[in-house]
Motif scaffolding. Structure first.
Motif, PDB file in Angstrom:
ATOM      1  N   VAL A 103       1.021  -1.283   0.124  1.00  0.00           N
ATOM      2  CA  VAL A 103      -0.087  -0.004  -0.156  1.00  0.00           C
ATOM      3  C   VAL A 103       0.846   1.228   0.108  1.00  0.00           C
ATOM      4  CG1 VAL A 103      -1.566   1.456   1.579  1.00  0.00           C
ATOM      5  CG2 VAL A 103      -2.021  -1.065   1.062  1.00  0.00           C
ATOM      6  N   ASP A 104       1.888   1.106   0.732  1.00  0.00           N
ATOM      7  CA  ASP A 104       2.814   2.437   0.971  1.00  0.00           C
ATOM      8  C   ASP A 104       3.362   2.777  -0.404  1.00  0.00           C
ATOM      9  OD1 ASP A 104       4.258   4.378   2.528  1.00  0.00           O
ATOM     10  OD2 ASP A 104       6.081   3.203   1.888  1.00  0.00           O
ATOM     11  N   LEU A 105       3.874   1.693  -1.056  1.00  0.00           N
ATOM     12  CA  LEU A 105       4.420   1.670  -2.271  1.00  0.00           C
ATOM     13  C   LEU A 105       3.629   2.540  -3.439  1.00  0.00           C
ATOM     14  CD1 LEU A 105       6.752   1.168  -4.389  1.00  0.00           C
ATOM     15  CD2 LEU A 105       5.648  -1.230  -4.713  1.00  0.00           C
ATOM     16  N   ILE A 106       2.308   2.132  -3.645  1.00  0.00           N
ATOM     17  CA  ILE A 106       1.327   2.658  -4.445  1.00  0.00           C
ATOM     18  C   ILE A 106       1.296   4.160  -4.094  1.00  0.00           C
ATOM     19  CG2 ILE A 106      -1.107   2.443  -5.176  1.00  0.00           C
ATOM     20  CD1 ILE A 106      -0.993  -0.574  -4.565  1.00  0.00           C
ATOM     21  N   ILE A 107       1.007   4.443  -2.735  1.00  0.00           N
ATOM     22  CA  ILE A 107       0.838   5.830  -2.433  1.00  0.00           C
ATOM     23  C   ILE A 107       1.894   6.803  -2.968  1.00  0.00           C
ATOM     24  CG2 ILE A 107       0.488   7.335  -0.383  1.00  0.00           C
ATOM     25  CD1 ILE A 107      -1.294   5.210   0.637  1.00  0.00           C
ATOM     26  N   ARG A 108       3.138   5.883  -2.615  1.00  0.00           N
ATOM     27  CA  ARG A 108       4.280   7.060  -2.939  1.00  0.00           C
ATOM     28  C   ARG A 108       4.487   7.258  -4.209  1.00  0.00           C
ATOM     29  NH1 ARG A 108       8.637   4.363  -1.990  1.00  0.00           N
ATOM     30  NH2 ARG A 108       8.092   2.685  -1.007  1.00  0.00           N
ATOM     31  N   ILE A 128      -6.630  -3.176   1.667  1.00  0.00           N
ATOM     32  CA  ILE A 128      -5.808  -2.205   0.791  1.00  0.00           C
ATOM     33  C   ILE A 128      -6.605  -1.098   0.120  1.00  0.00           C
ATOM     34  CG2 ILE A 128      -4.992  -2.696  -1.714  1.00  0.00           C
ATOM     35  CD1 ILE A 128      -3.943  -5.318  -0.719  1.00  0.00           C
ATOM     36  N   PRO A 129      -7.684  -1.412  -0.497  1.00  0.00           N
ATOM     37  CA  PRO A 129      -8.657   0.047  -1.045  1.00  0.00           C
ATOM     38  C   PRO A 129      -9.004   0.876   0.061  1.00  0.00           C
ATOM     39  CG  PRO A 129     -10.080  -2.088  -0.829  1.00  0.00           C
ATOM     40  CD  PRO A 129      -8.683  -2.710  -0.691  1.00  0.00           C
ATOM     41  N   ILE A 130      -9.489   0.232   1.088  1.00  0.00           N
ATOM     42  CA  ILE A 130      -9.845   1.570   2.230  1.00  0.00           C
ATOM     43  C   ILE A 130      -8.569   2.463   2.675  1.00  0.00           C
ATOM     44  CG2 ILE A 130     -10.748   1.711   4.808  1.00  0.00           C
ATOM     45  CD1 ILE A 130     -12.235  -0.745   4.054  1.00  0.00           C
ATOM     46  N   SER A 131      -7.471   1.774   2.611  1.00  0.00           N
ATOM     47  CA  SER A 131      -6.018   2.326   3.070  1.00  0.00           C
ATOM     48  C   SER A 131      -5.819   3.404   1.885  1.00  0.00           C
ATOM     49  CB  SER A 131      -5.410   1.533   3.508  1.00  0.00           C
ATOM     50  OG  SER A 131      -5.339   0.679   4.556  1.00  0.00           O
ATOM     51  N   LEU A 132      -5.996   3.006   0.654  1.00  0.00           N
ATOM     52  CA  LEU A 132      -5.686   3.846  -0.560  1.00  0.00           C
ATOM     53  C   LEU A 132      -6.471   5.000  -0.798  1.00  0.00           C
ATOM     54  CD1 LEU A 132      -4.897   0.988  -3.248  1.00  0.00           C
ATOM     55  CD2 LEU A 132      -3.439   2.572  -2.003  1.00  0.00           C
ATOM     56  N   LYS A 133      -7.809   4.494  -0.259  1.00  0.00           N
ATOM     57  CA  LYS A 133      -8.710   5.872  -0.506  1.00  0.00           C
ATOM     58  C   LYS A 133      -8.502   6.814   0.789  1.00  0.00           C
ATOM     59  CE  LYS A 133     -12.514   7.442  -1.677  1.00  0.00           C
ATOM     60  NZ  LYS A 133     -12.750   8.031  -2.948  1.00  0.00           N
ATOM     61  N   LYS A 134      -8.316   6.353   2.044  1.00  0.00           N
ATOM     62  CA  LYS A 134      -7.856   7.312   2.992  1.00  0.00           C
ATOM     63  C   LYS A 134      -6.743   8.086   2.690  1.00  0.00           C
ATOM     64  CE  LYS A 134      -9.641   6.891   6.650  1.00  0.00           C
ATOM     65  NZ  LYS A 134     -10.989   7.597   7.114  1.00  0.00           N
ATOM     66  N   HIS A 135      -5.851   7.618   1.709  1.00  0.00           N
ATOM     67  CA  HIS A 135      -4.372   8.480   1.292  1.00  0.00           C
ATOM     68  C   HIS A 135      -4.722   9.204   0.103  1.00  0.00           C
ATOM     69  CE1 HIS A 135      -2.072   7.573   5.297  1.00  0.00           C
ATOM     70  NE2 HIS A 135      -2.903   6.559   5.138  1.00  0.00           N
ATOM     71  N   LEU A 136      -5.484   8.630  -1.058  1.00  0.00           N
ATOM     72  CA  LEU A 136      -5.743   8.879  -2.166  1.00  0.00           C
ATOM     73  C   LEU A 136      -7.252   9.337  -2.344  1.00  0.00           C
ATOM     74  CD1 LEU A 136      -3.564   6.328  -3.941  1.00  0.00           C
ATOM     75  CD2 LEU A 136      -3.052   8.631  -3.412  1.00  0.00           C
ATOM     76  N   PRO A 137      -7.702  10.310  -1.558  1.00  0.00           N
ATOM     77  CA  PRO A 137      -9.333  10.457  -1.493  1.00  0.00           C
ATOM     78  C   PRO A 137      -9.748  10.864  -2.829  1.00  0.00           C
ATOM     79  CG  PRO A 137      -7.866  12.100  -0.456  1.00  0.00           C
ATOM     80  CD  PRO A 137      -6.765  11.320  -0.706  1.00  0.00           C
ATOM     81  N   GLU A 138      -9.230  11.445  -3.649  1.00  0.00           N
ATOM     82  CA  GLU A 138      -9.895  11.872  -4.946  1.00  0.00           C
ATOM     83  C   GLU A 138      -9.975  10.400  -6.082  1.00  0.00           C
ATOM     84  OE1 GLU A 138     -10.964  14.515  -5.640  1.00  0.00           O
ATOM     85  OE2 GLU A 138     -10.414  15.115  -3.564  1.00  0.00           O
ATOM     86  N   ALA A 139      -9.305   9.273  -5.635  1.00  0.00           N
ATOM     87  CA  ALA A 139      -9.346   8.078  -6.467  1.00  0.00           C
ATOM     88  C   ALA A 139     -10.564   7.629  -6.310  1.00  0.00           C
ATOM     89  CB  ALA A 139      -8.440   7.066  -5.757  1.00  0.00           C
ATOM     90  N   HIS A 140     -11.054   6.716  -7.671  1.00  0.00           N
ATOM     91  CA  HIS A 140     -12.411   6.105  -7.506  1.00  0.00           C
ATOM     92  C   HIS A 140     -12.002   4.683  -7.448  1.00  0.00           C
ATOM     93  CE1 HIS A 140     -14.473   9.629  -8.941  1.00  0.00           C
ATOM     94  NE2 HIS A 140     -13.557   9.908  -9.700  1.00  0.00           N
ATOM     95  N   ILE A 141     -12.219   4.018  -6.347  1.00  0.00           N
ATOM     96  CA  ILE A 141     -11.730   2.596  -6.101  1.00  0.00           C
ATOM     97  C   ILE A 141     -12.809   1.453  -6.178  1.00  0.00           C
ATOM     98  CG2 ILE A 141     -10.567   1.420  -4.576  1.00  0.00           C
ATOM     99  CD1 ILE A 141      -9.153   3.935  -3.432  1.00  0.00           C
TER     100      ILE A 141
END
Length: 284
Positions: A103-108, A128-141
């Protein structure tokens, strides 16, 4: 009236046949934080703290479950992941630190690339998707899983953590019948990848309490899900899209080779904090 330190010693003595001393300490700290609200540092200052009858009973019951080799996360029905607390149960894998690294790799790699369209395949608890959404809030997941119970768990986690996700209950092995023209900038998956011969190396608290559907593949087809998801990605990734996998450390080279043969332009193998080959990032 029992003192807190008494249980520290009891955990070390009773659980020594199942875990090493450091892991027992970590389990004990998780327990006292849940039961007493004490951090590791606070415990060091309160070892002589007398416990109420209710607190002693709760800790004793947790220890009884641990002696059955039930994972502490299943006993407490929760697990920490990437700064959040997720509901877990026998229908989903317990989130692990290696997946946090993915998850950290994707966010970075993508924090400045917005908006993104992302799908997580084999979502389990939704960590995974929830953590990504919290850090990439504009993403459609979106997030897919074959298990109805896993999807229900992931939905509850997403609702509680205020992370809008589009959940899909489906089998990725049948992706050609499910997906039409959808395109994604990122496809991520931590699919089943453990072969039967690896069972001997696994702790009973994984074998007996975590869902085999999310863990195991046939010995004859160890890359089944990777090959399937790679084929899905070739059709449903955008032109400059990215594919991320958590992988079986014993099949790192084979997974890289498979992706290259399928035509992925760049395939990078990443190691985790234990220096095991654990993640792959491929570009279409």
């Amino acid at each position: 009236m029992e003192k807190l330190q008494t249980y520290d010693s009891l955990f070390q003595k009773d659980l020594a046949k199942f875990y090493d001393a450091e892991e027992i300490k970590n389990i004990f700290y998780i327990v006292i934080e849940d039961v007493l609200g004490l951090s590791k540092m606070q415990y060091s200052l309160n070892k002589e703290l007398p416990l109420s009858e209710e607190q002693s009973s709760r800790i004793s019951n947790i220890l009884k479950d641990l002696l059955k080799q039930k994972p502490i996360q299943h006993i407490l029905k929760k697990a920490d992941f990437f700064g959040e607390v997720f509901e877990v149960n026998p229908f989903v894998l317990i989130p692990r630190s290696e997946t946090e690294e993915l998850v950290d790799l994707i966010i970075r790699n993508h924090r400045d690339q917005l908006p993104l369209r992302i799908i997580d395949i084999g979502t389990g608890s939704g960590c995974i998707p929830i953590s990504l959404k919290k850090h990439l809030p504009e993403a459609h997941i979106s997030a897919l899983d074959i298990s109805k119970e896993a999807i229900a768990t992931a939905r509850r986690n997403a609702l509680r953590l205020d992370a809008p996700i589009n959940f899909v209950n489906a089998d990725i092995l049948e992706w050609e019948y499910i997906f039409q023209s959808q395109q994604y900038d990122i496809i991520v998956s931590n699919p089943p990848y453990i072969t039967p011969k690896e069972k001997e190396e696994m702790h009973p608290n994984v074998l007996e309490f975590e869902p085999h559907l999310a863990l195991f593949v046939e010995e004859t087809a160890p890359l089944l899900f990777y090959e399937t998801i790679a084929s899905f990605a070739l059709k449903h990734l955008t032109a400059e899209g990215d594919l991320y996998f958590e992988i079986n450390q014993y099949y790192g080279d084979e997974t890289v080779d498979m992706l290259q043969k399928k035509g992925f332009k760049t395939v990078i193998l990443h190691h985790d904090m234990q220096q095991n080959p654990r993640m792959i990032h491929a570009k279409k």
